[in-house]
Scaffold this motif. Structure first.
Motif, mmCIF file in Angstrom:
data_model
loop_
_atom_site.group_PDB
_atom_site.id
_atom_site.type_symbol
_atom_site.label_atom_id
_atom_site.label_comp_id
_atom_site.label_asym_id
_atom_site.label_seq_id
_atom_site.Cartn_x
_atom_site.Cartn_y
_atom_site.Cartn_z
ATOM 1 N N THR A 3 65.234 12.050 31.842
ATOM 2 C CA THR A 3 65.443 11.906 33.285
ATOM 3 C C THR A 3 64.925 13.148 33.987
ATOM 4 O O THR A 3 65.241 14.262 33.590
ATOM 5 C CB THR A 3 66.940 11.749 33.587
ATOM 6 O OG1 THR A 3 67.424 10.645 32.846
ATOM 7 C CG2 THR A 3 67.178 11.527 35.064
ATOM 8 N N ARG A 4 64.160 12.957 35.023
ATOM 9 C CA ARG A 4 63.622 14.086 35.763
ATOM 10 C C ARG A 4 64.626 14.555 36.822
ATOM 11 O O ARG A 4 65.292 13.731 37.466
ATOM 12 C CB ARG A 4 62.304 13.718 36.453
ATOM 13 C CG ARG A 4 61.206 13.309 35.496
ATOM 14 C CD ARG A 4 60.815 14.469 34.595
ATOM 15 N NE ARG A 4 59.548 14.224 33.935
ATOM 16 C CZ ARG A 4 59.401 13.678 32.725
ATOM 17 N NH1 ARG A 4 60.460 13.302 32.048
ATOM 18 N NH2 ARG A 4 58.201 13.508 32.198
ATOM 19 N N ARG A 5 64.730 15.846 36.974
ATOM 20 C CA ARG A 5 65.570 16.430 38.032
ATOM 21 C C ARG A 5 64.674 17.363 38.831
ATOM 22 O O ARG A 5 64.616 18.557 38.540
ATOM 23 C CB ARG A 5 66.751 17.181 37.420
ATOM 24 C CG ARG A 5 67.676 16.299 36.599
ATOM 25 C CD ARG A 5 68.809 17.093 36.006
ATOM 26 N NE ARG A 5 69.717 16.265 35.228
ATOM 27 C CZ ARG A 5 69.571 16.022 33.927
ATOM 28 N NH1 ARG A 5 68.556 16.542 33.276
ATOM 29 N NH2 ARG A 5 70.435 15.265 33.287
ATOM 30 N N LEU A 6 64.016 16.833 39.809
ATOM 31 C CA LEU A 6 62.962 17.596 40.474
ATOM 32 C C LEU A 6 63.314 17.872 41.938
ATOM 33 O O LEU A 6 64.143 18.718 42.224
ATOM 34 C CB LEU A 6 61.631 16.858 40.324
ATOM 35 C CG LEU A 6 61.211 16.601 38.858
ATOM 36 C CD1 LEU A 6 59.984 15.726 38.779
ATOM 37 C CD2 LEU A 6 60.978 17.911 38.134
ATOM 38 N N ALA A 7 62.678 17.141 42.847
ATOM 39 C CA ALA A 7 62.790 17.458 44.273
ATOM 40 C C ALA A 7 64.220 17.377 44.787
ATOM 41 O O ALA A 7 64.749 18.322 45.388
ATOM 42 C CB ALA A 7 61.877 16.526 45.069
ATOM 43 N N GLU A 8 64.861 16.254 44.543
ATOM 44 C CA GLU A 8 66.200 16.042 45.106
ATOM 45 C C GLU A 8 67.183 17.088 44.580
ATOM 46 O O GLU A 8 67.955 17.683 45.342
ATOM 47 C CB GLU A 8 66.699 14.637 44.764
ATOM 48 C CG GLU A 8 68.090 14.363 45.312
ATOM 49 C CD GLU A 8 68.625 13.005 44.868
ATOM 50 O OE1 GLU A 8 67.849 12.228 44.292
ATOM 51 O OE2 GLU A 8 69.817 12.751 45.086
ATOM 52 N N VAL A 9 67.146 17.302 43.274
ATOM 53 C CA VAL A 9 68.093 18.244 42.669
ATOM 54 C C VAL A 9 67.830 19.662 43.176
ATOM 55 O O VAL A 9 68.764 20.425 43.460
ATOM 56 C CB VAL A 9 67.989 18.163 41.132
ATOM 57 C CG1 VAL A 9 68.788 19.275 40.487
ATOM 58 C CG2 VAL A 9 68.493 16.802 40.658
ATOM 59 N N ASP A 69 58.440 21.476 50.942
ATOM 60 C CA ASP A 69 57.053 21.331 51.390
ATOM 61 C C ASP A 69 56.152 20.796 50.278
ATOM 62 O O ASP A 69 55.327 19.929 50.502
ATOM 63 C CB ASP A 69 56.524 22.685 51.890
ATOM 64 C CG ASP A 69 57.369 23.206 53.046
ATOM 65 O OD1 ASP A 69 57.790 22.374 53.872
ATOM 66 O OD2 ASP A 69 57.625 24.422 53.110
ATOM 67 N N ASN A 70 56.292 21.334 49.078
ATOM 68 C CA ASN A 70 55.550 20.781 47.946
ATOM 69 C C ASN A 70 56.142 21.266 46.638
ATOM 70 O O ASN A 70 56.935 22.214 46.608
ATOM 71 C CB ASN A 70 54.044 21.085 48.026
ATOM 72 C CG ASN A 70 53.741 22.548 47.814
ATOM 73 O OD1 ASN A 70 53.978 23.079 46.719
ATOM 74 N ND2 ASN A 70 53.227 23.220 48.832
ATOM 75 N N PHE A 71 55.749 20.597 45.582
ATOM 76 C CA PHE A 71 56.293 20.878 44.250
ATOM 77 C C PHE A 71 55.092 20.977 43.311
ATOM 78 O O PHE A 71 54.467 19.978 42.981
ATOM 79 C CB PHE A 71 57.194 19.697 43.848
ATOM 80 C CG PHE A 71 58.353 20.069 42.990
ATOM 81 C CD1 PHE A 71 59.605 20.271 43.548
ATOM 82 C CD2 PHE A 71 58.208 20.217 41.620
ATOM 83 C CE1 PHE A 71 60.696 20.598 42.762
ATOM 84 C CE2 PHE A 71 59.288 20.545 40.827
ATOM 85 C CZ PHE A 71 60.538 20.742 41.389
ATOM 86 N N MET A 86 56.676 25.400 40.662
ATOM 87 C CA MET A 86 56.908 26.245 41.835
ATOM 88 C C MET A 86 57.089 25.320 43.027
ATOM 89 O O MET A 86 56.157 24.603 43.414
ATOM 90 C CB MET A 86 55.716 27.179 42.057
ATOM 91 C CG MET A 86 55.759 27.923 43.371
ATOM 92 S SD MET A 86 56.955 29.259 43.382
ATOM 93 C CE MET A 86 56.057 30.516 42.474
ATOM 94 N N ALA A 87 58.287 25.324 43.586
ATOM 95 C CA ALA A 87 58.548 24.515 44.779
ATOM 96 C C ALA A 87 58.418 25.410 46.005
ATOM 97 O O ALA A 87 58.895 26.542 45.998
ATOM 98 C CB ALA A 87 59.942 23.919 44.708
ATOM 99 N N LYS A 88 57.752 24.913 46.998
ATOM 100 C CA LYS A 88 57.671 25.625 48.276
ATOM 101 C C LYS A 88 58.695 25.001 49.213
ATOM 102 O O LYS A 88 58.623 23.803 49.509
ATOM 103 C CB LYS A 88 56.265 25.508 48.868
ATOM 104 C CG LYS A 88 55.206 26.239 48.062
ATOM 105 C CD LYS A 88 55.356 27.742 48.172
ATOM 106 C CE LYS A 88 54.188 28.454 47.496
ATOM 107 N NZ LYS A 88 54.341 29.918 47.504
ATOM 108 N N ILE A 89 59.630 25.819 49.633
ATOM 109 C CA ILE A 89 60.746 25.319 50.425
ATOM 110 C C ILE A 89 60.864 26.129 51.707
ATOM 111 O O ILE A 89 60.657 27.352 51.689
ATOM 112 C CB ILE A 89 62.042 25.406 49.590
ATOM 113 C CG1 ILE A 89 62.074 24.209 48.647
ATOM 114 C CG2 ILE A 89 63.280 25.455 50.459
ATOM 115 C CD1 ILE A 89 63.316 24.062 47.862
#
Lengths: 172, 177
Positions: A3-9, A69-71, A86-89
């Motif tokens: 299970t992916r835990r990416l943007a939302e998490v 903004d991006n992942f 690297m997430a840009k937030i």
């Protein structure tokens, strides 16, 4: 399949971390007696709303909006056998006040508090499955604006935007 | 999609600057990261009967260095750390004077170098790096200019502490265990 835990998490973890720590940091900033600060008393109340998108309806301030903004998964750069992204937030905080100077001061002081909370923050989720490290890159401030036109007693708003690079480590 | 997965533990990953203490003194701001290099040098064991084939390797030495850049260049005590053989004049505004120091010993100038990750509380020394005898190489370039911050590059050579057996150079982790 993992299970992916990416943007939302990632966004949820950052909001939870801000919620847990911003109050103490605002208190620190309020209590700071540095003589280089302007002497004006500025109320630094806790944020009332935490959102992930700009609302269409009216909302009370201070409001925090965390934009992803991006992942960037950086597969060729990192060659990792897991998610090493690297997430840009952007962490935005919307403030308002009837006094323009006090509004500017408020924005500077909220910036101090948010930077204290987020800079180099290490955040681990409750499952120990995701680790984030926040690097605050810069803050930009919007001009003061008002929806009341030239109404002298109108309320002005101003936003600060903390642009963050967030290292994200998690499993496939 | 992947068919199988590695066991990856994100909580064991780290990204943090460190505090650099030399002889108990915090050296303040650093730039350009802090880099630890450690290398067991080895001698090759060969036999004519096997030609150039390496049959074994035996440890012949240990080289450890720590490199960073100190950016508090107006603090002359930092210069004294970078150039331990120079004369440190502590009176008034302090000064560093470079005299001939032929024969001056690195070991006599060596002190404990301690790196503490800023992601951990002061009391948590579980990921500290301790170098028991560190002495700067005493060579650095200091650049002043209109667009770049001045800084002092420093390379510490790590020497063995022979007061214990076996002689020790470096520990990653709590030194009390």
């Amino acid at each position: 399949m993992g299970t992916r835990r990416l943007a939302e998490v990632t966004v949820e973890m950052i909001i939870a971390y801000i919620k847990a720590n911003i109050s103490a940091s605002l208190d620190d900033t309020s209590a700071d007696t540095d003589t280089n600060r302007w002497p004006e008393a500025v109320s630094l109340e806790d944020p009332r709303n935490y959102l992930i998108a700009a609302p269409a309806q009216a909302y009370t301030t201070p409001t925090v909006i965390v934009y992803l903004d991006n992942f960037d998964y950086r597969p060729s750069q990192k060659g990792a056998n897991h998610i090493n992204a690297m997430a840009k937030i952007t962490v935005a905080c919307i403030l308002e006040d009837r006094d323009l100077e006090r509004l500017a001061l408020k924005a500077y002081r909220y910036n101090d508090a948010f930077h204290e909370v987020l800079a180099q923050a290490e955040i681990v989720d409750s499952n120990n499955a995701v680790k984030l490290v926040v690097i605050v890159e810069r803050t930009s401030f919007t001009p003061e604006f008002s929806n009341a036109g030239d109404e002298p007693l109108g309320t002005f708003r101003k936003e600060l935007h903390l642009e963050c690079s967030v290292e994200h480590y998690s499993n496939f | 999609m992947s068919i199988s997965y590695a066991t990856v533990t994100p909580t064991s990953m780290e990204l943090t600057p460190v505090r650099v203490k030399f002889s108990g003194t915090d050296l303040g701001g650093t730039l350009g990261n802090v880099v630890i290099n450690a290398k067991y040098t080895k001698a090759e064991i060969k036999a004519d009967q096997f030609g150039t084939l390496v049959l074994d390797r035996r440890v012949s030495g240990l080289e450890i260095t720590v490199t960073t850049e100190l950016n508090e260049v107006l603090n002359k005590a930092n210069w004294n750390v970078v150039f331990p053989h120079a004369q440190y004049l502590t009176t008034s505004t302090a000064a560093i004077q470079f005299n001939s120091a032929v024969g001056d010993s690195d070991l006599s100038r060596a002190h404990v170098l301690l790196l503490h990750p800023l992601s951990l509380a002061d009391a948590d020394v579980s990921s500290d790096h301790t170098f028991f005898k560190a002495c700067a190489s005493a060579e650095s370039s200091i650049t002043y200019g209109p667009t770049e911050q001045a800084k002092l590059k420093i390379v510490w050579n790590i020497l063995p502490d022979t007061s214990v057996s076996p002689a020790k150079l470096y520990r990653y982790g709590d030194t009390t265990i």
